[in-house]
Design a protein around this motif. Structure first.
Motif, PDB file in Angstrom:
ATOM      1  N   GLU A 107       6.388  -8.027  -8.401  1.00 57.00           N
ATOM      2  CA  GLU A 107       6.929  -7.261  -9.375  1.00 57.00           C
ATOM      3  C   GLU A 107       6.883  -5.759  -9.395  1.00 57.00           C
ATOM      4  O   GLU A 107       5.686  -5.231  -8.611  1.00 57.00           O
ATOM      5  CB  GLU A 107       5.869  -7.651 -10.799  1.00 57.00           C
ATOM      6  CG  GLU A 107       5.925  -9.079 -11.077  1.00 57.00           C
ATOM      7  CD  GLU A 107       4.998  -9.428 -12.037  1.00 57.00           C
ATOM      8  OE1 GLU A 107       4.364  -8.249 -12.752  1.00 57.00           O
ATOM      9  OE2 GLU A 107       5.219 -10.402 -12.523  1.00 57.00           O
ATOM     10  N   GLY A 108       7.825  -4.988  -9.773  1.00 57.65           N
ATOM     11  CA  GLY A 108       7.789  -3.655  -9.622  1.00 57.65           C
ATOM     12  C   GLY A 108       8.550  -3.275  -8.294  1.00 57.65           C
ATOM     13  O   GLY A 108       8.968  -3.994  -7.134  1.00 57.65           O
ATOM     14  N   GLU A 121       3.464  -5.859   3.014  1.00 61.39           N
ATOM     15  CA  GLU A 121       3.311  -6.870   4.305  1.00 61.39           C
ATOM     16  C   GLU A 121       2.845  -8.284   4.010  1.00 61.39           C
ATOM     17  O   GLU A 121       1.739  -8.409   2.909  1.00 61.39           O
ATOM     18  CB  GLU A 121       2.437  -6.215   5.406  1.00 61.39           C
ATOM     19  CG  GLU A 121       2.653  -5.246   6.022  1.00 61.39           C
ATOM     20  CD  GLU A 121       1.809  -4.401   6.791  1.00 61.39           C
ATOM     21  OE1 GLU A 121       2.170  -4.207   8.197  1.00 61.39           O
ATOM     22  OE2 GLU A 121       0.684  -4.422   6.582  1.00 61.39           O
ATOM     23  N   VAL A 122       3.369  -9.387   4.506  1.00 63.96           N
ATOM     24  CA  VAL A 122       2.860 -10.825   4.204  1.00 63.96           C
ATOM     25  C   VAL A 122       1.901 -11.055   5.242  1.00 63.96           C
ATOM     26  O   VAL A 122       2.050 -10.848   6.304  1.00 63.96           O
ATOM     27  CB  VAL A 122       4.033 -11.891   4.266  1.00 63.96           C
ATOM     28  CG1 VAL A 122       3.025 -13.009   3.791  1.00 63.96           C
ATOM     29  CG2 VAL A 122       4.827 -11.442   3.025  1.00 63.96           C
ATOM     30  N   THR A 123       0.600 -11.485   4.971  1.00 63.06           N
ATOM     31  CA  THR A 123      -0.325 -11.592   6.165  1.00 63.06           C
ATOM     32  C   THR A 123      -0.750 -13.243   5.935  1.00 63.06           C
ATOM     33  O   THR A 123      -1.163 -13.586   4.821  1.00 63.06           O
ATOM     34  CB  THR A 123      -1.566 -10.834   5.957  1.00 63.06           C
ATOM     35  OG1 THR A 123      -1.200  -9.477   5.992  1.00 63.06           O
ATOM     36  CG2 THR A 123      -2.670 -10.983   7.168  1.00 63.06           C
ATOM     37  N   VAL A 124      -1.194 -13.993   7.109  1.00 62.95           N
ATOM     38  CA  VAL A 124      -1.948 -15.050   7.161  1.00 62.95           C
ATOM     39  C   VAL A 124      -3.105 -15.103   6.802  1.00 62.95           C
ATOM     40  O   VAL A 124      -3.908 -14.167   7.501  1.00 62.95           O
ATOM     41  CB  VAL A 124      -1.601 -16.164   8.391  1.00 62.95           C
ATOM     42  CG1 VAL A 124      -0.152 -16.593   8.591  1.00 62.95           C
ATOM     43  CG2 VAL A 124      -2.095 -15.336   9.606  1.00 62.95           C
ATOM     44  N   ARG A 156       0.704  -1.340   0.020  1.00 59.03           N
ATOM     45  CA  ARG A 156      -0.225   0.004   0.073  1.00 59.03           C
ATOM     46  C   ARG A 156       0.766   1.357  -0.035  1.00 59.03           C
ATOM     47  O   ARG A 156       1.830   1.216   0.544  1.00 59.03           O
ATOM     48  CB  ARG A 156      -1.029  -0.072   1.259  1.00 59.03           C
ATOM     49  CG  ARG A 156      -1.789  -1.153   1.382  1.00 59.03           C
ATOM     50  CD  ARG A 156      -2.519  -0.945   2.613  1.00 59.03           C
ATOM     51  NE  ARG A 156      -1.992  -0.539   3.989  1.00 59.03           N
ATOM     52  CZ  ARG A 156      -1.329  -1.212   4.797  1.00 59.03           C
ATOM     53  NH1 ARG A 156      -1.218  -2.494   4.285  1.00 59.03           N
ATOM     54  NH2 ARG A 156      -0.609  -0.681   5.938  1.00 59.03           N
ATOM     55  N   ASN A 157       0.397   2.371  -0.813  1.00 59.87           N
ATOM     56  CA  ASN A 157       1.282   3.542  -0.743  1.00 59.87           C
ATOM     57  C   ASN A 157       1.109   3.864   0.732  1.00 59.87           C
ATOM     58  O   ASN A 157       0.309   4.211   1.314  1.00 59.87           O
ATOM     59  CB  ASN A 157       0.523   4.584  -1.712  1.00 59.87           C
ATOM     60  CG  ASN A 157       1.334   5.707  -1.937  1.00 59.87           C
ATOM     61  OD1 ASN A 157       1.008   6.661  -1.071  1.00 59.87           O
ATOM     62  ND2 ASN A 157       2.252   5.939  -2.861  1.00 59.87           N
ATOM     63  N   ILE A 158       2.508   4.689   1.067  1.00 60.87           N
ATOM     64  CA  ILE A 158       2.492   5.111   2.515  1.00 60.87           C
ATOM     65  C   ILE A 158       1.649   6.397   2.674  1.00 60.87           C
ATOM     66  O   ILE A 158       1.012   6.515   3.842  1.00 60.87           O
ATOM     67  CB  ILE A 158       4.140   5.629   2.816  1.00 60.87           C
ATOM     68  CG1 ILE A 158       5.003   4.241   2.646  1.00 60.87           C
ATOM     69  CG2 ILE A 158       4.338   6.546   3.936  1.00 60.87           C
ATOM     70  CD1 ILE A 158       6.574   4.861   2.748  1.00 60.87           C
ATOM     71  N   SER A 159       1.441   7.116   1.704  1.00 58.01           N
ATOM     72  CA  SER A 159       0.692   8.543   1.971  1.00 58.01           C
ATOM     73  C   SER A 159      -0.806   8.172   1.893  1.00 58.01           C
ATOM     74  O   SER A 159      -1.477   8.782   2.590  1.00 58.01           O
ATOM     75  CB  SER A 159       1.102   9.509   1.003  1.00 58.01           C
ATOM     76  OG  SER A 159       2.361   9.767   0.913  1.00 58.01           O
ATOM     77  N   THR A 186      -1.192  -0.899  -4.150  1.00 53.87           N
ATOM     78  CA  THR A 186      -0.344  -0.931  -5.280  1.00 53.87           C
ATOM     79  C   THR A 186      -0.061  -2.383  -5.811  1.00 53.87           C
ATOM     80  O   THR A 186       0.285  -2.283  -7.184  1.00 53.87           O
ATOM     81  CB  THR A 186       0.796   0.090  -5.230  1.00 53.87           C
ATOM     82  OG1 THR A 186       1.579  -0.814  -4.028  1.00 53.87           O
ATOM     83  CG2 THR A 186       0.563   1.305  -4.610  1.00 53.87           C
ATOM     84  N   PHE A 187       0.025  -3.105  -4.935  1.00 56.48           N
ATOM     85  CA  PHE A 187       0.330  -4.469  -5.382  1.00 56.48           C
ATOM     86  C   PHE A 187      -0.255  -5.661  -4.649  1.00 56.48           C
ATOM     87  O   PHE A 187      -0.293  -5.565  -3.331  1.00 56.48           O
ATOM     88  CB  PHE A 187       1.752  -4.821  -5.526  1.00 56.48           C
ATOM     89  CG  PHE A 187       1.944  -6.041  -6.187  1.00 56.48           C
ATOM     90  CD1 PHE A 187       2.085  -6.417  -7.448  1.00 56.48           C
ATOM     91  CD2 PHE A 187       2.524  -7.123  -5.137  1.00 56.48           C
ATOM     92  CE1 PHE A 187       2.661  -7.490  -7.957  1.00 56.48           C
ATOM     93  CE2 PHE A 187       2.921  -8.414  -5.730  1.00 56.48           C
ATOM     94  CZ  PHE A 187       2.910  -8.569  -7.084  1.00 56.48           C
ATOM     95  N   SER A 188      -0.700  -6.803  -5.008  1.00 57.71           N
ATOM     96  CA  SER A 188      -1.162  -8.087  -4.063  1.00 57.71           C
ATOM     97  C   SER A 188      -1.092  -9.099  -4.724  1.00 57.71           C
ATOM     98  O   SER A 188      -1.264  -9.286  -6.042  1.00 57.71           O
ATOM     99  CB  SER A 188      -2.573  -7.532  -3.805  1.00 57.71           C
ATOM    100  OG  SER A 188      -3.317  -8.597  -2.820  1.00 57.71           O
TER     101      SER A 188
END
Length: 161
Positions: free
Chosen positions: A86-87, A95-98, A60-63, A68-70
């Protein structure tokens, strides 16, 4: 003639530098998921790898906090997963989440321990395309027998078992 060769060499170097900069970055994120059989929120010798657990990597974009990617993946027989990102995500929190455990006896995720933050950018001083996430876990609803002995062995005061 020498000036022409020098100019041609300089142009080639600039072209290669631009190609490398514009080439999309690819990272592999690796980690593992285990079952916390003692309900102590860390791995012990009684912990078990979870095969078939679903994990999700999200950036996720910080601001703006806009995703942005999943990507999702599933753990292998050793509880390990490998996700491809990618990117370059320099301006993102990744973050990686269970997500889900296939085990009915071990499916409780613990708030605050269900995520592992990782860096997915070339601009963070890490010169390796593999990123290693902290181990993630699910907990059994009740501790298995033998946990008191394992915690005593570690020199820890055991919880109620």
């Amino acid at each position: 003639m020498a000036k022409a060769i020098l100019l041609l060499s300089a142009l080639c170097i600039v072209a290669l530098a631009n190609f490398a900069h514009c080439h999309p970055q690819v990272f592999d994120v690796e980690g593992k998921v285990y079952c916390d059989t003692c309900r102590v929120q860390f791995e012990t010798k009684l912990s078990e790898n979870v095969e078939g657990a679903t994990v999700r990597l999200q950036c996720r974009n910080i601001s703006t906090e806009i995703e942005t990617f999943s990507v999702e993946g599933v753990t292998d027989k050793d509880g390990k997963y490998k996700l491809t990102v990618e990117g370059d995500h320099q301006d993102d929190i990744c973050e990686v989440t269970v997500v889900k455990s296939p085990r009915e006896d071990c499916k409780e995720a613990v708030t605050g321990y269900e995520k592992a933050r990782i860096e997915c950018s070339d601009n963070v001083g890490i010169h390796n395309a593999v990123r290693y996430a902290n181990a993630l876990f699910f907990m059994k609803s009740e501790a298995v027998s033998g946990c008191k002995e394992v915690l005593d062995e570690l020199g820890l005061f055991p919880l109620e078992f």
